[in-house]
Design a protein around this motif. Structure first.
Motif, PDB file in Angstrom:
ATOM      1  N   GLU A 222       0.839  -1.196   0.000  1.00  0.00           N
ATOM      2  CA  GLU A 222       0.000   0.000   0.000  1.00  0.00           C
ATOM      3  C   GLU A 222       0.874   1.247   0.000  1.00  0.00           C
ATOM      4  O   GLU A 222       1.708   1.442   0.878  1.00  0.00           O
ATOM      5  CB  GLU A 222      -0.920   0.033   1.219  1.00  0.00           C
ATOM      6  CG  GLU A 222      -1.797   1.290   1.252  1.00  0.00           C
ATOM      7  CD  GLU A 222      -2.686   1.384   2.485  1.00  0.00           C
ATOM      8  OE1 GLU A 222      -3.508   2.310   2.548  1.00  0.00           O
ATOM      9  OE2 GLU A 222      -2.544   0.537   3.389  1.00  0.00           O
ATOM     10  N   PHE A 223       0.661   2.109  -0.993  1.00  0.00           N
ATOM     11  CA  PHE A 223       1.245   3.441  -0.991  1.00  0.00           C
ATOM     12  C   PHE A 223       0.260   4.348  -0.272  1.00  0.00           C
ATOM     13  O   PHE A 223      -0.912   4.453  -0.674  1.00  0.00           O
ATOM     14  CB  PHE A 223       1.506   3.924  -2.420  1.00  0.00           C
ATOM     15  CG  PHE A 223       2.718   3.296  -3.049  1.00  0.00           C
ATOM     16  CD1 PHE A 223       3.936   3.957  -3.039  1.00  0.00           C
ATOM     17  CD2 PHE A 223       2.646   2.035  -3.627  1.00  0.00           C
ATOM     18  CE1 PHE A 223       5.071   3.373  -3.608  1.00  0.00           C
ATOM     19  CE2 PHE A 223       3.770   1.447  -4.195  1.00  0.00           C
ATOM     20  CZ  PHE A 223       4.983   2.107  -4.186  1.00  0.00           C
ATOM     21  N   LEU A 224       0.715   4.996   0.802  1.00  0.00           N
ATOM     22  CA  LEU A 224      -0.208   5.714   1.676  1.00  0.00           C
ATOM     23  C   LEU A 224       0.331   7.063   2.111  1.00  0.00           C
ATOM     24  O   LEU A 224       1.515   7.355   2.002  1.00  0.00           O
ATOM     25  CB  LEU A 224      -0.541   4.860   2.907  1.00  0.00           C
ATOM     26  CG  LEU A 224       0.629   4.289   3.732  1.00  0.00           C
ATOM     27  CD1 LEU A 224       1.216   5.338   4.651  1.00  0.00           C
ATOM     28  CD2 LEU A 224       0.182   3.076   4.536  1.00  0.00           C
ATOM     29  N   ASP A 225      -0.602   7.873   2.597  1.00  0.00           N
ATOM     30  CA  ASP A 225      -0.311   9.204   3.124  1.00  0.00           C
ATOM     31  C   ASP A 225      -1.060   9.292   4.449  1.00  0.00           C
ATOM     32  O   ASP A 225      -2.281   9.174   4.482  1.00  0.00           O
ATOM     33  CB  ASP A 225      -0.815  10.249   2.121  1.00  0.00           C
ATOM     34  CG  ASP A 225      -0.671  11.687   2.601  1.00  0.00           C
ATOM     35  OD1 ASP A 225      -0.592  11.920   3.829  1.00  0.00           O
ATOM     36  OD2 ASP A 225      -0.665  12.590   1.759  1.00  0.00           O
ATOM     37  N   PHE A 226      -0.336   9.493   5.544  1.00  0.00           N
ATOM     38  CA  PHE A 226      -0.967   9.463   6.863  1.00  0.00           C
ATOM     39  C   PHE A 226      -1.911  10.633   7.103  1.00  0.00           C
ATOM     40  O   PHE A 226      -2.730  10.578   8.019  1.00  0.00           O
ATOM     41  CB  PHE A 226       0.104   9.414   7.957  1.00  0.00           C
ATOM     42  CG  PHE A 226       0.842   8.110   8.005  1.00  0.00           C
ATOM     43  CD1 PHE A 226       0.215   6.960   8.462  1.00  0.00           C
ATOM     44  CD2 PHE A 226       2.147   8.017   7.557  1.00  0.00           C
ATOM     45  CE1 PHE A 226       0.879   5.741   8.483  1.00  0.00           C
ATOM     46  CE2 PHE A 226       2.822   6.806   7.577  1.00  0.00           C
ATOM     47  CZ  PHE A 226       2.193   5.669   8.042  1.00  0.00           C
ATOM     48  N   GLU A 227      -1.828  11.673   6.275  1.00  0.00           N
ATOM     49  CA  GLU A 227      -2.737  12.810   6.423  1.00  0.00           C
ATOM     50  C   GLU A 227      -3.924  12.719   5.472  1.00  0.00           C
ATOM     51  O   GLU A 227      -4.822  13.550   5.500  1.00  0.00           O
ATOM     52  CB  GLU A 227      -1.982  14.125   6.192  1.00  0.00           C
ATOM     53  CG  GLU A 227      -2.727  15.346   6.693  1.00  0.00           C
ATOM     54  CD  GLU A 227      -1.896  16.611   6.675  1.00  0.00           C
ATOM     55  OE1 GLU A 227      -2.364  17.616   7.228  1.00  0.00           O
ATOM     56  OE2 GLU A 227      -0.778  16.610   6.123  1.00  0.00           O
ATOM     57  N   CYS A 228      -3.940  11.693   4.646  1.00  0.00           N
ATOM     58  CA  CYS A 228      -4.999  11.517   3.647  1.00  0.00           C
ATOM     59  C   CYS A 228      -6.244  10.906   4.302  1.00  0.00           C
ATOM     60  O   CYS A 228      -6.175   9.841   4.914  1.00  0.00           O
ATOM     61  CB  CYS A 228      -4.478  10.609   2.535  1.00  0.00           C
ATOM     62  SG  CYS A 228      -5.732   9.983   1.423  1.00  0.00           S
ATOM     63  N   GLU A 229      -7.374  11.582   4.161  1.00  0.00           N
ATOM     64  CA  GLU A 229      -8.610  11.088   4.775  1.00  0.00           C
ATOM     65  C   GLU A 229      -9.087   9.791   4.126  1.00  0.00           C
ATOM     66  O   GLU A 229      -9.698   8.948   4.779  1.00  0.00           O
ATOM     67  CB  GLU A 229      -9.682  12.169   4.711  1.00  0.00           C
ATOM     68  CG  GLU A 229      -9.357  13.370   5.598  1.00  0.00           C
ATOM     69  CD  GLU A 229     -10.398  14.464   5.538  1.00  0.00           C
ATOM     70  OE1 GLU A 229     -11.192  14.486   4.574  1.00  0.00           O
ATOM     71  OE2 GLU A 229     -10.418  15.308   6.447  1.00  0.00           O
ATOM     72  N   ALA A 230      -8.819   9.638   2.829  1.00  0.00           N
ATOM     73  CA  ALA A 230      -9.186   8.391   2.157  1.00  0.00           C
ATOM     74  C   ALA A 230      -8.379   7.221   2.708  1.00  0.00           C
ATOM     75  O   ALA A 230      -8.891   6.103   2.860  1.00  0.00           O
ATOM     76  CB  ALA A 230      -8.978   8.521   0.650  1.00  0.00           C
ATOM     77  N   CYS A 231      -7.110   7.474   3.031  1.00  0.00           N
ATOM     78  CA  CYS A 231      -6.284   6.415   3.631  1.00  0.00           C
ATOM     79  C   CYS A 231      -6.821   6.048   5.008  1.00  0.00           C
ATOM     80  O   CYS A 231      -6.818   4.866   5.390  1.00  0.00           O
ATOM     81  CB  CYS A 231      -4.832   6.869   3.740  1.00  0.00           C
ATOM     82  SG  CYS A 231      -3.995   7.047   2.157  1.00  0.00           S
TER      83      CYS A 231
END
Length: 234
Positions: free
Chosen positions: A77-86
């Motif tokens: 998983e490519f993720l962003d900890f500030e992303c609400e979708a994540c």
């Protein structure tokens, strides 16, 4: 036909042509601004997408939430900890981890999106915690508290002090944590993940691959489990 009537009809024709041009331009702009699906053009069936290069999907220093020797399945998983979708995807991924415990590998790659003030510092904090053996604890803490420090808040100032507080709660060596979180090497480590994602065609988060093939955007538990089961049975 009178002269005035001819002029009126001419003006109407010009207006109709002008409206048609505006509609065509608007349609063209909409088409070019629509993001492509990961791994191929929009609408492509992910199960027929080419398998992503293994050397870009998982590096020697990539972070595993779960690692199972000789497992035939790796979920990345490519993720962003500030992303609400994540954050919305997080419970699905945790359920997958629980239900497939001991059977699959689960890898996370940092993909801090431009415009998210704290996504890169958050990734650096998770990496600093990982270097002290607390990857999962900090990963979970980031999503559980995202509403307190993330993009939904009015102020977008750095929340580095908040992340330091998380490390303190986890009982980490604080001097080492701060030094690692703020080091250029850690920043480069985070950005190298981002660069791999770009090379793979990742355009947003979360982007999830099962054995190198991209899933649909924000896959449900049912979609992910079906893909994993097919790979386990294959």
């Amino acid at each position: 036909m009178s002269k005035n009537l001819g002029i009126t009809l001419g003006l109407i024709l010009v207006a109709v042509i002008g409206m048609g041009l505006l509609i065509a331009i608007d349609d063209r702009d909409s088409a070019t601004s629509a993001p492509a699906a990961p791994g191929g053009p929009a609408g492509q069936d992910p199960t027929t997408a080419p398998v992503a290069p293994a050397e870009l999907l998982v590096r020697e220093n990539s972070r595993y939430l779960d690692q199972v020797e000789e497992s035939p399945v790796t979920v990345v998983e490519f993720l962003d900890f500030e992303c609400e979708a994540c954050r919305a995807q997080f419970p699905v991924m945790e359920q997958i981890r629980e239900d497939y415990d001991g059977r699959i590998n689960m890898v996370i790659r940092y993909f801090p999106l431009p415009g998210h003030t704290n996504s890169e510092p958050a990734a650096a904090a998770v990496e600093a915690a990982a270097q002290q053996g607390a990857l999962e604890e900090m990963y979970v803490r980031m999503y559980e508290t995202q509403a307190e420090w993330g993009e939904s808040q009015e102020s977008q100032e750095s929340q580095a002090e908040v992340f330091v507080g998380f490390a303190e709660d986890l009982g980490l060596d604080m001097a080492e944590f701060v030094r690692t979180m703020e080091s250029p090497e850690t920043l480069e480590r985070v950005r190298s993940d981002f660069e791999d994602g770009v090379a793979l065609g990742v355009q947003g988060t979360p982007t999830i691959f099962v054995n190198g093939r991209p899933t649909p955007s924000m896959p449900t538990y049912e979609v992910l489990s079906a893909r994993i089961d097919a790979e386990l049975e294959g």
